[in-house]
Motif scaffolding. Sequence first.
Motif, PDB file in Angstrom:
ATOM      1  N   ASP A 144      21.362 -31.564 -72.040  1.00  0.00           N
ATOM      2  CA  ASP A 144      20.474 -32.543 -72.655  1.00  0.00           C
ATOM      3  C   ASP A 144      21.025 -32.932 -74.029  1.00  0.00           C
ATOM      4  O   ASP A 144      21.600 -32.101 -74.725  1.00  0.00           O
ATOM      5  CB  ASP A 144      19.077 -31.935 -72.847  1.00  0.00           C
ATOM      6  CG  ASP A 144      18.461 -31.546 -71.517  1.00  0.00           C
ATOM      7  OD1 ASP A 144      18.687 -32.274 -70.544  1.00  0.00           O
ATOM      8  OD2 ASP A 144      17.766 -30.513 -71.473  1.00  0.00           O
ATOM      9  N   PRO A 145      20.854 -34.163 -74.414  1.00  0.00           N
ATOM     10  CA  PRO A 145      21.324 -34.547 -75.754  1.00  0.00           C
ATOM     11  C   PRO A 145      20.507 -33.849 -76.835  1.00  0.00           C
ATOM     12  O   PRO A 145      19.319 -33.565 -76.651  1.00  0.00           O
ATOM     13  CB  PRO A 145      21.107 -36.061 -75.774  1.00  0.00           C
ATOM     14  CG  PRO A 145      20.073 -36.324 -74.735  1.00  0.00           C
ATOM     15  CD  PRO A 145      20.255 -35.283 -73.683  1.00  0.00           C
ATOM     16  N   GLY A 180      26.420 -30.359 -79.765  1.00  0.00           N
ATOM     17  CA  GLY A 180      24.975 -30.258 -79.975  1.00  0.00           C
ATOM     18  C   GLY A 180      24.206 -30.171 -78.667  1.00  0.00           C
ATOM     19  O   GLY A 180      23.276 -29.372 -78.526  1.00  0.00           O
ATOM     20  N   GLY A 181      24.598 -30.982 -77.727  1.00  0.00           N
ATOM     21  CA  GLY A 181      23.915 -30.965 -76.434  1.00  0.00           C
ATOM     22  C   GLY A 181      24.093 -29.643 -75.716  1.00  0.00           C
ATOM     23  O   GLY A 181      23.154 -29.110 -75.117  1.00  0.00           O
ATOM     24  N   LEU A 182      25.305 -29.117 -75.807  1.00  0.00           N
ATOM     25  CA  LEU A 182      25.581 -27.819 -75.177  1.00  0.00           C
ATOM     26  C   LEU A 182      24.709 -26.731 -75.800  1.00  0.00           C
ATOM     27  O   LEU A 182      24.060 -25.951 -75.087  1.00  0.00           O
ATOM     28  CB  LEU A 182      27.071 -27.468 -75.350  1.00  0.00           C
ATOM     29  CG  LEU A 182      27.480 -26.038 -75.008  1.00  0.00           C
ATOM     30  CD1 LEU A 182      27.245 -25.729 -73.542  1.00  0.00           C
ATOM     31  CD2 LEU A 182      28.951 -25.802 -75.370  1.00  0.00           C
ATOM     32  N   VAL A 183      24.704 -26.682 -77.125  1.00  0.00           N
ATOM     33  CA  VAL A 183      23.936 -25.631 -77.808  1.00  0.00           C
ATOM     34  C   VAL A 183      22.442 -25.802 -77.553  1.00  0.00           C
ATOM     35  O   VAL A 183      21.716 -24.837 -77.295  1.00  0.00           O
ATOM     36  CB  VAL A 183      24.248 -25.645 -79.324  1.00  0.00           C
ATOM     37  CG1 VAL A 183      23.343 -24.659 -80.059  1.00  0.00           C
ATOM     38  CG2 VAL A 183      25.709 -25.316 -79.577  1.00  0.00           C
ATOM     39  N   TRP A 184      21.985 -27.027 -77.602  1.00  0.00           N
ATOM     40  CA  TRP A 184      20.564 -27.310 -77.366  1.00  0.00           C
ATOM     41  C   TRP A 184      20.155 -26.912 -75.949  1.00  0.00           C
ATOM     42  O   TRP A 184      19.114 -26.292 -75.733  1.00  0.00           O
ATOM     43  CB  TRP A 184      20.309 -28.793 -77.624  1.00  0.00           C
ATOM     44  CG  TRP A 184      18.958 -29.314 -77.241  1.00  0.00           C
ATOM     45  CD1 TRP A 184      18.693 -30.328 -76.384  1.00  0.00           C
ATOM     46  CD2 TRP A 184      17.679 -28.877 -77.729  1.00  0.00           C
ATOM     47  NE1 TRP A 184      17.345 -30.546 -76.297  1.00  0.00           N
ATOM     48  CE2 TRP A 184      16.696 -29.664 -77.109  1.00  0.00           C
ATOM     49  CE3 TRP A 184      17.281 -27.888 -78.620  1.00  0.00           C
ATOM     50  CZ2 TRP A 184      15.335 -29.506 -77.353  1.00  0.00           C
ATOM     51  CZ3 TRP A 184      15.924 -27.718 -78.867  1.00  0.00           C
ATOM     52  CH2 TRP A 184      14.959 -28.525 -78.239  1.00  0.00           C
ATOM     53  N   ASP A 240      14.840 -23.884 -83.831  1.00  0.00           N
ATOM     54  CA  ASP A 240      15.257 -22.956 -84.885  1.00  0.00           C
ATOM     55  C   ASP A 240      16.574 -22.282 -84.516  1.00  0.00           C
ATOM     56  O   ASP A 240      17.465 -22.112 -85.347  1.00  0.00           O
ATOM     57  CB  ASP A 240      14.190 -21.883 -85.106  1.00  0.00           C
ATOM     58  CG  ASP A 240      12.934 -22.439 -85.757  1.00  0.00           C
ATOM     59  OD1 ASP A 240      12.976 -23.601 -86.203  1.00  0.00           O
ATOM     60  OD2 ASP A 240      11.922 -21.721 -85.810  1.00  0.00           O
ATOM     61  N   ALA A 241      16.654 -21.897 -83.248  1.00  0.00           N
ATOM     62  CA  ALA A 241      17.842 -21.186 -82.786  1.00  0.00           C
ATOM     63  C   ALA A 241      19.083 -22.073 -82.881  1.00  0.00           C
ATOM     64  O   ALA A 241      20.159 -21.604 -83.252  1.00  0.00           O
ATOM     65  CB  ALA A 241      17.636 -20.714 -81.345  1.00  0.00           C
ATOM     66  N   VAL A 242      18.929 -23.343 -82.560  1.00  0.00           N
ATOM     67  CA  VAL A 242      20.073 -24.262 -82.642  1.00  0.00           C
ATOM     68  C   VAL A 242      20.590 -24.322 -84.078  1.00  0.00           C
ATOM     69  O   VAL A 242      21.803 -24.299 -84.328  1.00  0.00           O
ATOM     70  CB  VAL A 242      19.665 -25.666 -82.154  1.00  0.00           C
ATOM     71  CG1 VAL A 242      20.720 -26.701 -82.538  1.00  0.00           C
ATOM     72  CG2 VAL A 242      19.463 -25.659 -80.642  1.00  0.00           C
TER      73      VAL A 242
END
Lengths: 183, 277
Positions: free
Chosen positions: B64-65, A25-29, A44-46
């Motif tokens: 970032d988290p 999640g952190g990577l994608v965010w 939205d993209a995440v």
Amino acid sequence: MSESLLQRVAAGDTAAVAACVDAFGGLVWSLARRLIGHAEEAEDAVQEVFIELWKNAARFDPEVAAESTFVAMIARRRLIDRRRRLARRPERGAVSVDDAVLAAPDVLGQVDLKDEAAHAAAALEQLKPEQRRVLQLAVCQGWPHQVIADRLGIPLGTVKTHVRRGLIKVREELAAARKEAVS
Amino acid sequence: MTRPTASTAEHLLQLLADRVTEGLDSAAEGEVQALCAALPEFHEAYFEPAAAAVDLALADGDVDPLPAALRARVLADAERWFAGAAAEPAAGRVRLHRRQPRELRGGPRWSARAGWYLAAAAGALALVGWWQALMIPAEPPAEAPRTYAAFVAETPDAVHASWAGLEPGYAQVRGEAVWSDARQAGYLRLVGLPPNDAARAQYQLWIVDPDRDVHPVDGGVFDVAATGEVVVPIHAKLAVDHPTTFAITLEQPGGVVVSGGPLLVAGNVAGQAAGAG
């Protein structure tokens, strides 16, 4: 060898879904924030990226790429596509060229990098500083090539050449590493 | 056929590098596909692993988290998606809880009639690359209609398009597509469509909206059982404002971004005159 998170997701292990979100999640965010810029659009993209990830989980092959590389590939593809759809350049916010370059980590100092990322880091170390800087701005920050040329004061053609040759170098490094691993 | 030159390869490499950094417009994507077909040592995803690896290498430690609220939405999406996939494997879809992307209008505004639109759509359906197996379009934030009948009853502004078979073996197809611009949602209802083997191919819907682009919008994939009857919600990849034609192709499982297949079935929206010119 234990199954990867994506393999477990593909096999229907619902517990792996949350683990996957927590792991990547952190990577994608972070990718979304950098490549999309606007926070709401990035959110939205995440969500789009993770749906894409669930759809493609069964395609993940640990023999071909590390899980993080696979996730980053899926995410980058979706984010770049979304950015074009929105006809919006990434918001660079308060990040200046200098900030971005300074923020680029000392790749040799990243001892915990694994798999493709480590090989990419090795390839990047072989590039000239200007090449590495251009590649970092184009790939990681998502800056348009023309913006990079304007900000760094170098011709657009040079920017494009740096990006192309840098990617070729990294690709060659990855291919060599894969070949070595197989042999 | 002219043999590709080294400069052609270099040009393709530049396009592929542009593709993973800036992205390409549809014309450049078409050029990439054509060049990759001529130069089989390359493919559309040629630089994708390298770009991902560079990103991971240079951005390592700069992660970032995931915000808690967003994490909750992602997990809720996942729950719905997997529930949908389990209940109806071909339609494992989810309505994302997010805002409708604000599409920026661009490109030519079509002014011809529906038949011409269809011809233009067919022309825009071009080559397919293996990488596109991964490039399955994301589901849009469409308001999920509950049932076809309820959707029609509750959406008086919906436009209707009656299907007509265009290829041999599809002349018997009947039914319609209904679509609401306001709700950004719609339904397909088809009878007489030959069943598909989902492991080999899936039907894919295309929506022609000349107000937004010359290229048709991906409307999602679906399967047809032996009964030949199917009712499925439309999942447009992009915002659709004024559809004029709906068309169906048969594609690789998961669908494609750009189709090379023939239009099997199509329907012009009522009120749009058929026929070119």
